[in-house]
Enzyme design. Structure first.
Site, PDB file in Angstrom:
ATOM      1  N   ASP A   1      36.971  11.140 -99.197  1.00 32.08           N
ATOM      2  CA  ASP A   1      36.546  12.179 -98.267  1.00 32.08           C
ATOM      3  C   ASP A   1      37.556  12.353 -97.135  1.00 32.08           C
ATOM      4  O   ASP A   1      37.986  13.476 -96.824  1.00 32.08           O
ATOM      5  CB  ASP A   1      35.176  11.823 -97.699  1.00 32.08           C
ATOM      6  CG  ASP A   1      34.607  12.921 -96.808  1.00 32.08           C
ATOM      7  OD1 ASP A   1      34.946  12.921 -95.608  1.00 32.08           O
ATOM      8  OD2 ASP A   1      33.849  13.775 -97.299  1.00 32.08           O
ATOM      9  N   HIS A   2      37.967  11.246 -96.522  1.00 33.43           N
ATOM     10  CA  HIS A   2      38.949  11.327 -95.436  1.00 33.43           C
ATOM     11  C   HIS A   2      40.313  11.789 -95.954  1.00 33.43           C
ATOM     12  O   HIS A   2      41.030  12.522 -95.250  1.00 33.43           O
ATOM     13  CB  HIS A   2      39.094   9.964 -94.758  1.00 33.43           C
ATOM     14  CG  HIS A   2      37.871   9.528 -94.005  1.00 33.43           C
ATOM     15  ND1 HIS A   2      37.156  10.383 -93.201  1.00 33.43           N
ATOM     16  CD2 HIS A   2      37.248   8.324 -93.938  1.00 33.43           C
ATOM     17  CE1 HIS A   2      36.146   9.727 -92.652  1.00 33.43           C
ATOM     18  NE2 HIS A   2      36.168   8.490 -93.093  1.00 33.43           N
TER      19      HIS A   2
ATOM     20  N   ASN B   1      32.289  12.353-105.575  1.00 39.49           N
ATOM     21  CA  ASN B   1      33.753  12.476-105.486  1.00 39.49           C
ATOM     22  C   ASN B   1      34.243  13.773-106.116  1.00 39.49           C
ATOM     23  O   ASN B   1      35.215  14.377-105.655  1.00 39.49           O
ATOM     24  CB  ASN B   1      34.428  11.287-106.166  1.00 39.49           C
ATOM     25  CG  ASN B   1      34.190   9.986-105.419  1.00 39.49           C
ATOM     26  OD1 ASN B   1      33.883   9.996-104.235  1.00 39.49           O
ATOM     27  ND2 ASN B   1      34.329   8.870-106.111  1.00 39.49           N
TER      28      ASN B   1
ATOM     29  N   ASP C   1      40.201  15.469 -96.341  1.00 43.13           N
ATOM     30  CA  ASP C   1      40.210  16.099 -95.018  1.00 43.13           C
ATOM     31  C   ASP C   1      41.620  16.167 -94.439  1.00 43.13           C
ATOM     32  O   ASP C   1      41.983  17.146 -93.781  1.00 43.13           O
ATOM     33  CB  ASP C   1      39.302  15.327 -94.056  1.00 43.13           C
ATOM     34  CG  ASP C   1      37.826  15.543 -94.352  1.00 43.13           C
ATOM     35  OD1 ASP C   1      37.499  16.520 -95.054  1.00 43.13           O
ATOM     36  OD2 ASP C   1      37.000  14.735 -93.886  1.00 43.13           O
TER      37      ASP C   1
ATOM     38  N   ARG D   1      24.062   9.414-101.449  1.00 45.82           N
ATOM     39  CA  ARG D   1      22.828   8.709-101.096  1.00 45.82           C
ATOM     40  C   ARG D   1      21.668   9.162-101.980  1.00 45.82           C
ATOM     41  O   ARG D   1      20.807   8.351-102.349  1.00 45.82           O
ATOM     42  CB  ARG D   1      22.501   8.935 -99.616  1.00 45.82           C
ATOM     43  CG  ARG D   1      23.474   8.256 -98.660  1.00 45.82           C
ATOM     44  CD  ARG D   1      23.057   8.393 -97.223  1.00 45.82           C
ATOM     45  NE  ARG D   1      23.168   9.750 -96.735  1.00 45.82           N
ATOM     46  CZ  ARG D   1      24.270  10.268 -96.216  1.00 45.82           C
ATOM     47  NH1 ARG D   1      25.376   9.538 -96.143  1.00 45.82           N
ATOM     48  NH2 ARG D   1      24.282  11.511 -95.773  1.00 45.82           N
TER      49      ARG D   1
END
Length: 393
Positions: free
Chosen positions: A120-121, A52, A124, A107
């Site tokens: 994240d979105h 993050n 964006d 990951r």
């Protein structure tokens, strides 16, 4: 009281958020090539850097470099120093790279959470606004304000529609020409301006009767049309994955058009009805203001998808443009520039407060810190007990 604030998500939404699984289809032309670089890059990142924090760092750099460009050319007509173009190309490159590796870092460190996808979105949605403004300044579209307006709001709508179809189908789909290609074109334009200059863009294209500065716009429209066809073929023709072809939340596939339509309509009406030509004199501030409102409703759409819940079709962020419109209705009793600044500040604060409350609420529920990998050891047992209680209910 300030720390906790208003709870945005219900317990049911939080439980569904934990059940959410990210699904994506398709790959753009250049993504396979870039993936090799991104896989190498993530291996160079220290394992203590939280995913993050990687996402947020890229966004902050991208916004700051774009605002430097806006400072030098607030009307998108003035020349910008070469070094500004260079740092903006670097800002977009860093944002693209960090945005591409945050999931890989999650990951790699076994710290993947729904909060990471949501953040994240959300980043964006903001980056889209500032990158679009940056390329318009680089092409000096202040001399073609109708194209400036169309380009910015078309991309806002395109980003929203991509998540709209994801809300309908449960899968985020990428086209042959997508974000990766767009960002690389933006970087190429910045570097071209830095080392060659901007005079080239005002030259006429032989045989076409248009200037070179509109060629990237036409290319963008072509790519946007392809993406819209893909999105709306899912939304309108194929339908959703829910009951009776509804959305993932079992709601109408059409009604999410309402909030974005209100924003687009108000932007168009204020633009054409302004007695002081507020958009023409302050295009960058105008687009940023509406961009904040657009980002807010896009984030609510993403949350509705990830929690399989009904989307609120009206939001307090719409009060910003409505205030500007109301001022025009009463013959601009208040200075329009002052009102536009109020609109921008209000929508920005509204978005940041909403994002903060959502992130804090999810981090408390998941028992994690937002920007560090370390868990909260003193709350592990309590969190486990609360989760069991919620599941029993």
């Amino acid at each position: 009281m300030v720390t906790k604030g208003k709870e945005v998500l219900t317990n049911i939404q939080l439980r569904r958020l934990l059940e959410h699984q990210y699904k994506a289809e398709g790959s753009s032309l250049l993504e396979p090539v870039m993936q090799k670089f991104w896989r190498w890059l993530v291996e160079q990142v220290p394992r203590w850097w939280a995913p993050n924090a990687i996402t947020a760092t890229g966004l902050v750099l991208n916004i700051m470099t774009t605002l430097v460009m806006v400072y030098y050319s607030p009307d998108a007509k003035h020349k910008v120093p070469s070094w500004v173009y260079i740092i903006n190309a670097l800002g977009v490159f860093i944002y693209q790279s960090l945005d591409a590796i945050d999931g890989k870092q999650a990951r790699r460190t076994s710290t993947s959470t729904p909060l990471g996808e949501l953040l994240d979105h959300g980043c964006d949605s903001l980056s889209t606004v500032f990158v679009t403004i940056g390329i318009c300044i680089a092409l000096e579209l202040g001399h073609h304000l109708n194209w400036f307006f169309f380009n910015c709001f078309a991309i806002m709508f395109l980003f929203y529609s991509a998540h709209w179809q994801s809300y309908v189908s449960g899968t985020l789909r990428f086209g042959m020409i997508d974000v990766t290609e767009g960002q690389l074109i933006v970087m190429a334009v910045y570097l071209f301006n830095a080392f060659v200059g901007t005079d080239f863009w005002r030259l006429q294209v032989p045989g076409l009767g248009t200037s070179f500065q509109l060629i990237p716009v036409y290319f963008g429209i072509f790519a946007a049309v392809l993406q819209c066809i893909q999105n709306f073929s899912v939304i309108i023709i194929k339908g959703g994955v829910g009951k009776n072809r509804s959305t993932v939340a079992g709601t109408s596939t059409i009604f999410p058009i309402l909030p974005i339509s209100i924003i687009m309509c108000l932007a168009f009406v204020i633009y054409h009805k302004s007695p002081t030509h507020i958009y023409m004199n302050h295009p960058c501030l105008y687009v940023i203001s509406f961009g904040m409102a657009s980002a807010k409703i896009t984030n609510k759409l993403v949350i509705a998808h990830m929690t399989r819940s009904e989307m609120d079709l009206l939001d307090y962020t719409l009060l910003g443009p409505l205030f500007v419109c109301l001022n025009q209705y009463f013959d601009c009793k208040l200075n329009e520039v002052f009102v536009l600044w109020i609109f921008c500040i209000y929508c920005t604060c509204n978005l940041l407060y909403f994002a903060r409350q959502v992130c804090l609420q999810i981090s408390r529920y998941l028992n994690i810190y937002i920007f560090t990998i370390t868990r909260k050891p003193n709350q592990v047992k309590e969190n486990t007990r609360n989760n069991r209680t919620r599941q029993n209910h």
